[in-house]
Design an enzyme around this catalytic site. Structure first.
Site, PDB file in Angstrom:
ATOM      1  N   LYS A 234      -3.033   3.343  -1.455  1.00  0.00           N
ATOM      2  CA  LYS A 234      -3.611   2.967  -0.295  1.00  0.00           C
ATOM      3  C   LYS A 234      -5.030   3.015   0.166  1.00  0.00           C
ATOM      4  O   LYS A 234      -5.892   3.747  -0.431  1.00  0.00           O
ATOM      5  CB  LYS A 234      -2.598   3.285   0.797  1.00  0.00           C
ATOM      6  CG  LYS A 234      -1.133   2.831   0.819  1.00  0.00           C
ATOM      7  CD  LYS A 234      -0.397   2.991   2.072  1.00  0.00           C
ATOM      8  CE  LYS A 234       1.064   2.394   2.114  1.00  0.00           C
ATOM      9  NZ  LYS A 234       1.943   2.488   2.995  1.00  0.00           N
ATOM     10  N   ARG A 268       7.115   6.635  -2.931  1.00  0.00           N
ATOM     11  CA  ARG A 268       7.181   5.122  -3.397  1.00  0.00           C
ATOM     12  C   ARG A 268       5.712   4.741  -3.887  1.00  0.00           C
ATOM     13  O   ARG A 268       4.654   5.070  -3.470  1.00  0.00           O
ATOM     14  CB  ARG A 268       7.551   4.538  -1.890  1.00  0.00           C
ATOM     15  CG  ARG A 268       7.242   2.889  -2.170  1.00  0.00           C
ATOM     16  CD  ARG A 268       7.577   2.246  -0.754  1.00  0.00           C
ATOM     17  NE  ARG A 268       7.913   0.841  -1.074  1.00  0.00           N
ATOM     18  CZ  ARG A 268       6.895  -0.307  -0.774  1.00  0.00           C
ATOM     19  NH1 ARG A 268       5.547   0.317  -0.757  1.00  0.00           N
ATOM     20  NH2 ARG A 268       7.094  -1.495  -1.037  1.00  0.00           N
TER      21      ARG A 268
END
Length: 299
Positions: A234, A268
C-alpha cells in the site's frame, strides 16, 4: 509467548470458515488477493481476464494461501462506476471455477447485497465488505446464508472520493466505528463467531494514519474479533520507504509481522509465497508450531 497474550480474548478463536478450520489463538491465515478489475492499484489489470484470475487463484493456493479474496470493483474513486450485474459477471465465474478445485476459503470483496448473494451461490464462504455493512440489505444476506463477514473501516466506502481525510484520533475513531458496525451486524442476525474486523489501512487514510493504526493495532485487536490487516504494497509503505508500487515486498512483510505481534490473525496479501514463509517462521518463533522439517542440528 501464547496467542492469548498477543491478542487477549478473541471471540471464538477456533472457527470453521467454509471448509477449513482455524485456531486464531495459535494461527495466522494468509489471504491471497485476486482482483478481476482493470484498475486495481497493484496489479493494474493483470488478472482481469477470467482465465488469468482463475490461474492466479489456483497458484495462490499452490503457494500456500489459506484463503482467496476475489473482487470485481476496486475501492478507488478513480474508476468507471459499474452496476451490480457487471460486478457479478466479473466475480461469480471466478468463484465457481476456484471452488471446484480447492477447499481453501473463498471471499468476495463487495459491498453490494446482490453481488454477495450471487457470490455465495457460486461458492463463496465470506463477504469482505470495505463499506462496513452500510449498504442496505447486505447484512441480511450474510445472516440468512450463515457466512462469515469482514467488517472494514472506511469513511466513504468503495468508489467514493474523500478529500483530505482527517481524524482527531484515527485509532480511537476506527475502533469506535468497528464496535458500532459489529453491534449492527449482531442485531442483523450475524453470529459473533462469523465476524472478523479490519481497520482499513489506507482506505480514506493517509500515511501517518496508517502508520498510527499499525503502531497501536492492539487497540483494534483487543475489541475481541479476529483482525484482518490489508497492508500489502500500500501507499503508506511506499511513501514511508520511498519505494515504487512494485518494490514494497520487504516493507509489507515487516508491517505484517509487526501486526501479527500486535494481534492480527489474517493477512491480505499479493505476494503469497513470501508471506507464507514469513508467517510460518513467526508462528514457530512464537511457539505456535514446530519446524516443518525434522531438525538436523545434532550438536
Amino acid at each position: 509467548m501464547s496467542g492469548a497474550q498477543l491478542s487477549p480474548g478473541i471471540i471464538s478463536p477456533v472457527r470453521r470458515i467454509g471448509r477449513r478450520e482455524f485456531d486464531f489463538d495459535r494461527q495466522v491465515a494468509v489471504m491471497a488477493i485476486v482482483n478481476r478489475t482493470p484498475n486495481s492499484f497493484h496489479d493494474q489489470g493483470r488478472t482481469y481476464a477470467l482465465d488469468s484470475a482463475v490461474a492466479a487463484a489456483k497458484k495462490a493456493v499452490d503457494d500456500g494461501a489459506d484463503w482467496v479474496d476475489i473482487g470485481g470493483f476496486a475501492f478507488s474513486a478513480a474508476q468507471v462506476q459499474i452496476g451490480a450485474a457487471e460486478e457479478i459477471d466479473r466475480v461469480a465465474p471466478v468463484i465457481a471455477e476456484v471452488r471446484a478445485v480447492t477447499d481453501a476459503v473463498i471471499s468476495v470483496d463487495t459491498h453490494r447485497p446482490e453481488v454477495a448473494r450471487a457470490a455465495i451461490e457460486a461458492g463463496a464462504d465470506v463477504i469482505n465488505d470495505t463499506n462496513g455493512l452500510r449498504e442496505p440489505g447486505i447484512a441480511e444476506v450474510a445472516a440468512a446464508a450463515g457466512v462469515t463477514v469482514v467488517v472494514t473501516h472506511s469513511l466513504g466506502g468503495p468508489g467514493r472520493r474523500v478529500f483530505r481525510p482527517s481524524y482527531a484520533d484515527v485509532v480511537g475513531e476506527v475502533a469506535d466505528f468497528l464496535r458500532e458496525r459489529v453491534s449492527f451486524a449482531l442485531k442483523a442476525g450475524i453470529a459473533a463467531e462469523k465476524i472478523i474486523i479490519d481497520p482499513g489501512h489506507d482506505l480514506n487514510k493517509n500515511t501517518f494514519h496508517s502508520l498510527e493504526l499499525t503502531r497501536r493495532l492492539q487497540e483494534i485487536t483487543s475489541i475481541g474479533y479476529p483482525t484482518l490487516v490489508a497492508l500489502s504494497n500500500k501507499d503508506f509503505i511506499g511513501e514511508t520507504l520511498d519505494r515504487p508500487q512494485g518494490d514494497r515486498k520487504e516493507g509489507t512483510i515487516a508491517a505484517n509481522v509487526l501486526s501479527i505481534l500486535k494481534g492480527a490473525r489474517i493477512l491480505r496479501v499479493h505476494d503469497v509465497a513470501a508471506t507464507v514463509a514469513s508467517v510460518r517462521m513467526t508462528e514457530a518463533v512464537l511457539g505456535w508450531r514446530g519446524p516443518l522439517a525434522p531438525s538436523h542440528n545434532l550438536a
